[in-house]
Write an enzyme that holds these catalytic residues in place. Structure first.
Site, PDB file in Angstrom:
ATOM      1  N   ASP A  60       0.858  -1.179   0.000  1.00  0.00           N
ATOM      2  CA  ASP A  60       0.000   0.000   0.000  1.00  0.00           C
ATOM      3  C   ASP A  60       0.899   1.235   0.000  1.00  0.00           C
ATOM      4  O   ASP A  60       2.112   1.125   0.242  1.00  0.00           O
ATOM      5  CB  ASP A  60      -0.885  -0.031   1.247  1.00  0.00           C
ATOM      6  CG  ASP A  60      -1.779   1.187   1.347  1.00  0.00           C
ATOM      7  OD1 ASP A  60      -2.305   1.612   0.319  1.00  0.00           O
ATOM      8  OD2 ASP A  60      -1.942   1.705   2.469  1.00  0.00           O
TER       9      ASP A  60
ATOM     10  N   GLU B 197      -8.642  14.614   6.351  1.00  0.00           N
ATOM     11  CA  GLU B 197      -9.792  15.439   6.703  1.00  0.00           C
ATOM     12  C   GLU B 197      -9.438  16.402   7.828  1.00  0.00           C
ATOM     13  O   GLU B 197      -9.839  17.570   7.820  1.00  0.00           O
ATOM     14  CB  GLU B 197     -10.968  14.548   7.112  1.00  0.00           C
ATOM     15  CG  GLU B 197     -12.247  15.348   7.296  1.00  0.00           C
ATOM     16  CD  GLU B 197     -13.441  14.450   7.532  1.00  0.00           C
ATOM     17  OE1 GLU B 197     -14.475  14.658   6.886  1.00  0.00           O
ATOM     18  OE2 GLU B 197     -13.332  13.543   8.377  1.00  0.00           O
TER      19      GLU B 197
END
Length: 1338
Positions: free
Chosen positions: A498, A601
């Site tokens: 990843d 975020e």
């Protein structure tokens, strides 16, 4: 009546009675109760494969069930109605994690163990030995190993009952272990482990809960809690079962839970009760009168999803995961709460997730099983030959000597039984077959498997104890979560990784943005020209904002000026950032802090805060922000939550009667939903997005839309229907979201930086040089994926071509892949002749000898074409189809680097599976988040990184590390050492067992093939445990060809593991052949030397017992010296066990054969050891056995040295000369020659579910502080060094395969690898002294 049943393999519908409209929502698993459409009660009784249904009106109906057991598909629960719930026979709350009880342990454990071939084989040997007619060895020579197998396996089973799956091939540490010691140890371990497990279960089952019974709260043990009960919990208590939250002590009926036992995350999560049930509060009378009916999903192991509906007071309420408290959670920061038990005991999600882990077997395990079968076949062949020979000998010779060697009474042809000679010979021959199975059984290494397990445990401890893989910032060491895969780490050929949180730090900073066609973020000089950011660059001053953060850095003053100047477009941009999110604010010591579910975020909300748009608070229905000192309060109408398919989230808010939809998401998703009038703005922002991607930044687009009240009212009704649906709720919600998220207006784009972890570029470059292919599987878009490839040095300028597969159709994908593959083949044709000249094949990112040995290849002399492949997720969807997957595989294996972007978690697993199914290669997956779990479990080895995204990946992994750079040491050091040690152990183990066992075979020719043993039975029992086991175990636990420093510095040392060069069928055959030759020499040289020998007192030395002691003594000395020759790294332990084993043997034999024991071999050892012929024979045999080995190895070292030999010579010469200057490795730079910033790319990181939680009243309380920020990665400086040394040693060392092209100097690699190696610094210039070099080689 329509009855629905679900088989174990799928859903199947059967018609019961078409005349009625009753729907069964439950599987048939006993006597069940249901309600029909009219509310009429229906009872179901199961009898074998038919069910009989009785209605309250007296009518009956029946149906034949599917062939397999049906499963529950829906659950019906009535609160405070135990009689109703009892009819469904739901599981109670009692749990047990132990595997055995006092009564079941022995039979169950024995049953499981005897399903293993090795244990069954050994049991057969024991039975044969108990038959006097065929046994020539005492029973204990087999009984002791059998007890050892079962006893040690029982210990392993009990230890690993819950945490680690039992190993099916577990066998004893050695062939012989004293029965009393093993049995005592086993009993002790059995008792302790069983007691602890039962004690743990009893502790859990007897925890106390307050249960509402008959209108009052009573204290009950957990195991007495049943489905439908209402229980009360206080702060800091564990949740007893899976509960529907009814009411709490907190405002808005919130409660806070810690889920560390479920997912490893220590941050607090929020749950909220329904408003109507929350009104009951702490009123016992109202709670006792609560009679709602809950219809929900069947028990399952999905921790993040729950679907159900509750009917109460003629109203229907949707129930989702945000209203559920799961067993294993701990109530935090909440005074009290009440909950309705939905799932209990084994049906809880915690217990359903605690199933057995999938046991992974290594390549060497599979090879050993095959070899054991071959050895058993060889054993039967030898026994058959001995049986035939025995029959022939008895027929021709034995029958004439019955006066001296009489046949047994039960043999035909003996004096006591009639029969012919041929019948008697045949009977004896048959018995001899089984006798030789007993005598030669040690050729099958019964002790092999346990020895292997002990070695693996030792190598796992080296990983756990490695201080250079300890991450002090988190106080976390590396952890081997399994003990069965260590040597597999030395054979990894494919790594699937990843990006976000694995290659990068997953710590985000707001860097740039694009608003109204203008890009902000780059600092400029007084003339407006962009300047490079340095430590001296002035930062924007946010001190006028009372809420600014000292850690926030921004360099473009123009953006702050636009905010202060009242630019409406800029204000809307930051309003979207301040309102469209699921962040929770909280006050800590007077400071406003944000708790975000994802780092990106949090970075965006923090950016809005620093520019004056401060997110202050939220309630279930409002969001409050402060804009330049003025409070703005918005009504929160709905949150359209994020998921991996939508790749966006939206909020619908109302202020002063105006309804707006605010949206943020991935650029391609937002662009598809923009109004047509935004075409020009879209073009400009797309240009800016490409610039941001070139800088390696993670991009995000923002949009908004005004919604008329009438349209919103109609849409809200559709949303309510979808949210309360029991069937396909998620799909229906997605359709409703899609309807409203259309014709939006583009607001702007943000760009945040996700910094690389320290040492990532160096690690990837070194692993690639080791011959490991690295595939990056990321959710980033194409541009950022390519950019991160260059940042990590996965992609380099030296590569011939980078192919991009991005077609949207199957035909387009096929065409692009075929075109790329044809181009690769065409480019390689020109290199064919060069490759043939060197006798090598260039493929898969590496170069290999056609003969299969890549260790001696000088890759400096051959530079093959290198290619890279980048494929998008939508293209990968077609490429993974059965008809195209082989084309993808061929193309991928023709490239050195592969990057898959915009991929889903399922696609990650499918890519790993493609390689596993079609390549004979070992795969490794590494990731840090829940979206990486699927590929971690799919690969041969899974590595989890404990990062910013929780512990899900670690909990599913085989090995856990804190930083990606530690993977280099895990593979190149521990993996390679483990593989090297295991291969050495296996070669030596088979060699010594064949040398030992086949001596009996040669003795058969001198004892009339009567299955008489050559050695003393006690020697046979002790050979593999006391005399030869410890030296090889020390070798397998400590040996290393070169130290860790050189193992990392020269990654080509890893190559032998990729080609199975150190242990394979050929190596095994050579080891077995060497053992056979050794047994011949061990038998016949002493036979010839002592044939006519006599002691000084005239006693003959050629008797059976003396000869057996001579051969046994030489065998022990020879095989231990052979182990010494195999040892590359000597420690004090090696010296003690090798020389100690030899000394112990002689001391034990002298003591055992002394007169006090009155053993049948009494006096033999003294007689033999006092004879000069014995010592001369010992010296002669050892010389014959060992000198050729030394000569051959010296020949290979001098004429055909491997890379390991050359590095070991370099290491020895370095130590001997004590040089202080470092050995510089000349490698060409692989840095991309570009002036752009090397930063990471973007993937929209978010989790589903927080939206509905917020709108239902989420208000986060204190959570665990985030991890410390990490410093930026320091890129390695590359400089070219010219080599002018003409010394012969230097030429020898650097002549082959030491300096692959593109290898990066490692002076600035992780400090952990170098600070402890200052003593290894040395001068490049070596003295030209061939005699010194000769001595060092020797």
């Amino acid at each position: 009546m329509d009855g629905r049943f679900v088989e174990e393999k799928g859903r199947e519908e059967d018609r019961l009675d078409r005349s009625m409209s009753v729907v069964l929502r439950f599987s048939i698993a006993g006597n069940e109760t249901f309600l029909d459409d009219a509310g009429m009660m229906l009872k179901v009784r199961r009898k074998k494969d038919r069910v009989k249904c009785r209605h309250d009106d007296g009518m009956f109906s029946s149906v034949t069930l599917p062939s397999s057991e049906a499963q529950e598909i829906e659950r019906h629960i009535k609160a405070n109605d135990p009689n109703y719930n009892l009819q469904f026979q739901y599981a109670n709350n009692y749990i047990c994690t132990y595997k055995y009880t006092i009564l079941t342990f022995l039979p169950k454990n024995l049953f499981e163990q005897f399903q293993r071939i090795a244990n069954g084989y050994f049991l057969i040997l024991l039975i044969l030995q108990l038959i006097p007619a065929i046994s020539s060895l005492p029973w204990y020579t087999t009984f002791v190993p059998l007890i050892s197998v079962l006893g040690l396996t029982a210990i392993k089973d009990l230890i690993d009952d819950v945490l680690i799956p039992a190993i099916s091939s577990l066998t004893p540490l050695t062939t012989v272990i004293p029965l009393v010691v093993v049995f005592g140890l086993t009993c002790l371990k059995d008792g302790v482990d069983d007691f602890r497990r039962h004690q743990s279960d009893n502790t859990v089952n007897n925890r106390k809960s307050q249960v509402l019974r008959d209108g009052k709260l009573v204290e009950e043990s957990w195991h007495k809690v049943v489905v439908g009960d209402i229980i009360k919990m206080d702060n800091n208590q564990f949740v007893a079962a899976d509960l529907l939250l009814l009411s709490t002590s907190e405002p808005h009926s919130l409660c806070y839970i810690e889920t560390a036992e479920l997912d490893g995350e220590t941050n607090l999560k929020v749950r909220q009760a329904l408003d109507d049930t929350a009104e009951m509060g702490n009123d016992i009378h109202k709670l006792s009168a609560f009679d709602a009916e809950l219809v929900c999903e069947a028990p399952n192991n999905n921790l993040s999803k729950f679907e159900g509906t509750m009917k109460w007071k003629n109203n229907t309420y949707p129930v989702d995961n945000e209203k559920i408290l799961l067993r294993g959670c701990v109530l935090r920061n909440t005074g009290w709460c009440y909950g309705l038990v939905v799932f209990a005991g084994k049906d809880t999600k915690l217990m359903m997730n605690s199933g057995k882990a999938v046991f992974k077997r290594t390549h060497i395990d599979r090879l050993m099983n095959l070899l054991i079968v071959g050895i058993i076949a060889f054993l039967f062949a030898m026994c058959t030959a001995m049986s035939i020979a025995s029959g022939v000998w008895e027929t021709l010779v034995g029958q004439h000597f019955q006066d001296y060697l009489p046949w047994e009474d039960y043999i035909p042809g003996s004096p006591s039984k009639d029969g012919s000679v041929s019948q008697g010979a045949a009977a004896i021959s048959s018995l001899v077959f089984f006798s030789y199975i007993i005598v030669l059984n040690t050729v099958v290494p019964i002790s092999l498997y346990v020895s292997v397990e002990v070695i693996r445990v030792a190598n796992s401890l080296w990983i756990n104890w490695d201080g250079k893989m300890y991450y002090d910032k988190k106080d976390t060491p590396a952890k081997a979560r399994t003990t069965t895969l260590n040597e597999e780490l030395g054979q990894i050929e494919y790594i699937f990784t990843d990006k976000t949180g694995t290659l990068t730090q997953n710590i985000m900073t707001f860097n740039k943005c694009s608003i109204n066609g203008k890009s902000y973020g780059d600092p400029t000089d007084e003339f407006g020209s962009p300047v490079e950011v340095t430590e001296a660059t002035d930062k924007v001053d946010f001190s006028s904002n009372p809420y600014y953060e000292n850690t926030f850095e921004f360099y473009d003053q123009a953006l702050l000026d636009e905010v202060k100047g009242g630019n409406d477009n800029v204000h809307m941009f930051f309003r979207v950032l301040a309102l469209c999110h699921t962040v929770m604010p909280e006050e800590k010591e007077g400071t406003l802090e944000y708790q975000a579910q994802s780092p990106d975020e949090g970075a965006l909300v923090s950016a809005a805060r620093n520019f004056g748009f401060v997110f202050k608070s939220r309630t279930p229905s409002t969001i409050t922000i402060e804009v330049n000192g003025k409070i703005e309060k918005y009504e929160l109408l709905c949150i359209l939550d994020f998921n991996n398919v939508r790749k966006r989230m939206s909020v619908i808010v109302r202020k002063e009667g105006k309804i707006q939809l605010l949206c943020k998401g991935a650029d391609n998703v937002i662009f598809e939903r923009l109004h047509s009038k935004c075409a020009d703005d879209k073009e400009i922002i797309l240009h800016h997005l490409n610039e941001f991607a070139q800088d390696g930044l993670r991009t995000l687009c923002l949009a908004m839309k005004d919604i008329p009240e009438s349209i919103y009212t109609k849409w809200k009704e559709k949303h309510f229907q979808a949210s309360t649906s029991l069937d396909n709720r998620d799909d229906k919600l997605s359709e409703v979201y899609e309807e409203i998220e259309q014709d939006m207006i583009l607001v702007g784009a943000s760009a945040i930086e996700d910094k690389l972890q320290d040492g990532v570029p160096e690690t990837i470059a070194n692993l690639a040089l080791a011959g490991i292919k690295i595939w990056v599987l990321t959710g980033d878009k194409q541009e950022t994926a390519i950019n991160i490839g260059y940042s990590c040095r996965l992609l380099t300028d030296e590569m011939e071509e980078t192919f991009i597969i991005d077609a949207d159709t199957r035909e387009g994908v096929e065409e692009q892949m075929k075109k790329a593959l044809d181009e690769i083949k065409e480019l390689q044709k020109g290199k064919t002749k060069e490759g043939q000249d060197y006798g090598v094949t260039v493929a898969n990112g590496g170069a290999y000898y056609k003969g299969g040995d890549s260790m001696d290849l000088n890759v400096d002399e051959l530079h093959g074409d290198e290619f890279a492949l980048v494929i998008n997720g939508h293209s990968l969807f077609y490429a993974l189809k059965p008809d195209l997957e082989m084309l993808l595989l061929e193309l991928g294996c023709s490239c050195k680097a592969i990057i898959c972007c915009r991929v889903t978690p399922l696609q990650k697993a499918l890519v790993v599976d493609l390689i596993k199914r079609n390549k004979k290669s070992i795969t490794l997956s590494i990731g840090d988040g829940a979206n990486d779990v699927s590929m971690i479990k799919m690969a041969h080895i899974g590595v989890g990184i404990s990062g910013q995204e929780g512990m899900q990946a670690v909990l599913a992994s085989d090995y856990a590390i804190c930083q990606f750079r530690y993977l280099e040491r895990l593979l190149l050091v521990h993996g390679r050492w483990s593989y090297l040690r295991m291969c050495k152990f296996l070669k030596y183990f088979f060699y010594k067992n064949f040398a030992f066992t086949l001596c009996h075979l040669w003795f058969a020719f001198f004892c009339g093939f009567s299955a008489q043993t050559l050695f003393d039975p006690y020697f046979i029992s002790f050979y593999n445990v006391f005399y030869t086991s410890l030296p090889v175990l020390m070798l397998a636990g400590f040996d290393q060809d070169v130290d860790d420093y050189y193992s990392v510095r020269y990654p080509k040392l890893y190559a032998p593991g990729l080609s199975d060069a150190l242990f394979n069928k050929k190596v095994f055959a050579l080891s077995a052949g060497e053992g056979l030759v050794t047994s011949l020499i061990l038998f016949f040289v002493p036979y010839g030397a002592l044939h006519d020998a006599t002691h000084s007192d005239g006693v003959d030395l050629a008797d059976h017992q003396s000869f057996g002691v001579v051969v046994a003594s030489i065998l022990v000395v020879a095989v231990n010296l052979r182990c010494a020759l195999d040892t590359s790294y000597w420690t004090g332990f090696n010296h003690v066990v090798i020389w100690g084993s030899i000394i112990y043997y002689f001391c034990f034999i002298l003591a055992m054969y002394a007169s006090p024991f009155q053993y049948e071999y009494q006096g033999v050892a003294t007689q033999v050891f006092s004879c000069a012929q014995f010592w001369l024979t010992l010296l002669l045999v050892c010389t014959i056995l060992l000198v050729p080995i030394v000569a051959y190895r010296f020949y290979l070292l001098d004429v055909k040295p491997t890379l390991s030999d050359r590095i070991r010579l370099k290491q020895r010469m370095t130590k001997s000369k004590s040089r202080s200057k470092d050995l510089h490795i000349r490698r060409h730079s692989t840095l991309r020659r570009s002036t752009r910033s090397l930063r990471s790319g973007y993937a929209f990181a978010h989790q589903e579910g927080f939206g509905e939680l917020i709108t239902s009243g989420l208000n986060m309380r204190s959570r665990v502080e985030q991890s410390e920020s990490k410093d930026s990665v320091q890129l390695t400086k590359v400089r070219k060094l010219n080599v002018t040394s003409n010394s012969e040693p230097e030429k020898l060392i650097n002549s082959k395969a030491i300096q692959p092209p593109g290898e990066v100097p490692r002076e600035n690699a992780s400090a952990e690898n170098h600070n402890s190696h200052d003593d290894k610094r040395h001068d490049d210039k070596q003295h030209d002294d061939r005699h010194v070099m000769f001595s060092e080689k020797l």
